[in-house]
Design a protein around this motif. Structure first.
Motif, mmCIF file in Angstrom:
data_model
loop_
_atom_site.group_PDB
_atom_site.id
_atom_site.type_symbol
_atom_site.label_atom_id
_atom_site.label_comp_id
_atom_site.label_asym_id
_atom_site.label_seq_id
_atom_site.Cartn_x
_atom_site.Cartn_y
_atom_site.Cartn_z
ATOM 1 N N LYS A 87 12.834 -8.626 -31.368
ATOM 2 C CA LYS A 87 11.774 -9.380 -31.776
ATOM 3 C C LYS A 87 10.829 -8.967 -31.001
ATOM 4 O O LYS A 87 10.380 -8.978 -29.779
ATOM 5 C CB LYS A 87 12.066 -10.986 -31.438
ATOM 6 C CG LYS A 87 13.139 -11.445 -32.216
ATOM 7 C CD LYS A 87 13.500 -12.790 -31.966
ATOM 8 C CE LYS A 87 14.875 -13.507 -32.832
ATOM 9 N NZ LYS A 87 15.002 -14.695 -32.427
ATOM 10 N N SER A 88 9.513 -8.817 -31.748
ATOM 11 C CA SER A 88 8.111 -8.675 -31.055
ATOM 12 C C SER A 88 7.569 -10.028 -30.527
ATOM 13 O O SER A 88 7.729 -11.056 -31.184
ATOM 14 C CB SER A 88 7.114 -7.870 -31.994
ATOM 15 O OG SER A 88 5.958 -7.732 -31.350
ATOM 16 N N GLY A 89 7.148 -10.038 -29.340
ATOM 17 C CA GLY A 89 6.380 -11.129 -28.840
ATOM 18 C C GLY A 89 7.343 -11.774 -27.965
ATOM 19 O O GLY A 89 6.722 -13.006 -27.303
ATOM 20 N N GLN A 92 6.301 -11.565 -23.469
ATOM 21 C CA GLN A 92 4.995 -12.020 -22.842
ATOM 22 C C GLN A 92 4.911 -13.256 -22.225
ATOM 23 O O GLN A 92 4.557 -13.145 -21.170
ATOM 24 C CB GLN A 92 3.946 -11.848 -23.574
ATOM 25 C CG GLN A 92 2.473 -12.163 -23.130
ATOM 26 C CD GLN A 92 1.433 -11.393 -23.732
ATOM 27 O OE1 GLN A 92 1.475 -10.401 -24.457
ATOM 28 N NE2 GLN A 92 0.332 -11.957 -23.503
ATOM 29 N N GLU A 120 7.138 -3.772 -25.254
ATOM 30 C CA GLU A 120 6.222 -4.519 -24.733
ATOM 31 C C GLU A 120 5.973 -4.941 -23.304
ATOM 32 O O GLU A 120 5.074 -5.205 -22.625
ATOM 33 C CB GLU A 120 6.209 -5.976 -25.890
ATOM 34 C CG GLU A 120 6.038 -5.556 -27.135
ATOM 35 C CD GLU A 120 6.076 -6.802 -28.014
ATOM 36 O OE1 GLU A 120 6.328 -7.840 -27.602
ATOM 37 O OE2 GLU A 120 6.048 -6.473 -29.257
ATOM 38 N N TYR A 124 2.634 -4.454 -21.313
ATOM 39 C CA TYR A 124 2.203 -5.500 -20.517
ATOM 40 C C TYR A 124 1.712 -5.177 -18.855
ATOM 41 O O TYR A 124 0.888 -5.453 -18.460
ATOM 42 C CB TYR A 124 2.800 -6.757 -20.534
ATOM 43 C CG TYR A 124 2.425 -7.858 -19.857
ATOM 44 C CD1 TYR A 124 1.589 -8.885 -20.598
ATOM 45 C CD2 TYR A 124 2.948 -8.123 -18.451
ATOM 46 C CE1 TYR A 124 1.268 -10.084 -19.748
ATOM 47 C CE2 TYR A 124 2.512 -9.289 -17.606
ATOM 48 C CZ TYR A 124 1.590 -10.194 -18.446
ATOM 49 O OH TYR A 124 1.039 -11.162 -17.761
ATOM 50 N N HIS A 148 9.117 -1.497 -33.069
ATOM 51 C CA HIS A 148 7.847 -2.039 -32.746
ATOM 52 C C HIS A 148 6.646 -1.788 -33.566
ATOM 53 O O HIS A 148 6.618 -0.934 -34.520
ATOM 54 C CB HIS A 148 7.427 -1.440 -31.597
ATOM 55 C CG HIS A 148 6.292 -2.331 -30.772
ATOM 56 N ND1 HIS A 148 4.828 -2.068 -30.857
ATOM 57 C CD2 HIS A 148 6.408 -3.281 -30.087
ATOM 58 C CE1 HIS A 148 4.279 -2.872 -30.236
ATOM 59 N NE2 HIS A 148 5.176 -3.683 -29.835
#
Length: 237
Positions: A87-89, A92, A120, A124, A148
């Motif tokens: 899963k993206s996100g 963060q 990611e 980051y 991604h």
């Protein structure tokens, strides 16, 4: 040929093929430690176990800190962790709570290098100014495209990498049409300890005493280890 024999051969191959990468990364990590930085580690699923293996370890570097994201770890549900890694996100919000400083490094472990969570994390950390290193297997690049949204893979977004040379599918034993026995954990652990060893030795060669834990099961080590932890209050031991 036995599993141990095949794994031993694989480790010797990596020792030769990745020699210059080991040299470069080990030198950079030693400079970071000497400048007061910390080595963070990150992985999902079984790679999260590797990220923990070099933390609070007898004979290992003191300033090592695994980034714990339980939704990506096996004990919260293995299949769910695998799904979350894609899963993206997801990473963060957790990374924003970490004490990640420009003077630090992060080792990101992902055998395939294709899933959003490790990618990611690397993006980051690099944006925060950390030195980013991937432990990944470039053999996946041709046949396993990135998941991604940017189509970038882990090796595309880091400063340096160590090729784990794990075959696609992770298995090292083959009989007929059957493939079995994963190799990524043994190889990944070996690579991590190779990097830690080189870092320790580079610090010692400079004339400084490397910050290394002693075994808590050896009498007389407790005060030494307590002094080491006091010196790195940034890390929750």
């Amino acid at each position: 040929m036995s599993y141990l024999t095949k794994v031993s051969q694989k480790l010797l191959e990596i020792d030769s093929s990745q020699f210059h990468n080991f040299e470069k990364v080990g030198e950079n990590l030693s400079s970071i430690i000497q400048a007061g930085g910390v080595i963070h580690t990150f992985g999902c699923g079984h790679s999260s176990l590797l990220a923990q293996d070099v933390f609070y370890r007898a004979g290992g570097l003191v300033p090592v800190h695994p980034i714990w994201i339980e939704e990506l770890m096996l004990h919260r549900g293995a299949s769910q962790a695998s799904e979350n890694e894609r899963k993206s996100g997801i990473v963060q919000p957790y990374l924003e709570k970490e004490d990640l400083q420009r003077k630090d490094a992060v080792l990101i472990i992902s055998t395939s290098g294709r899933n959003p969570a490790p990618i990611e994390t690397a993006i980051y950390c690099k944006e925060k100014g950390l030195y980013t290193v991937a432990l990944t297997s470039l053999g996946y690049k041709e046949s396993q495209p990135s998941r991604h949204p940017s189509n970038s893979r882990l090796e595309d977004v880091v400063d340096d990498l160590i090729d784990m040379e794990v075959p696609v599918g992770d298995t090292i034993m083959h009989k007929g049409d059957r493939s079995y026995s994963p190799v990524s954990s043994v190889v990944g652990t070996g690579i991590l300890h190779e990097l830690m060893t080189r870092t320790i030795e580079r610090i010692a060669e400079s004339g400084e005493a490397p910050p290394v834990f002693k075994s808590g099961n050896v009498d007389g080590s407790d005060q030494h280890n307590q002094n080491m932890m006091e010196a790195y209050k940034r890390i929750s031991f």
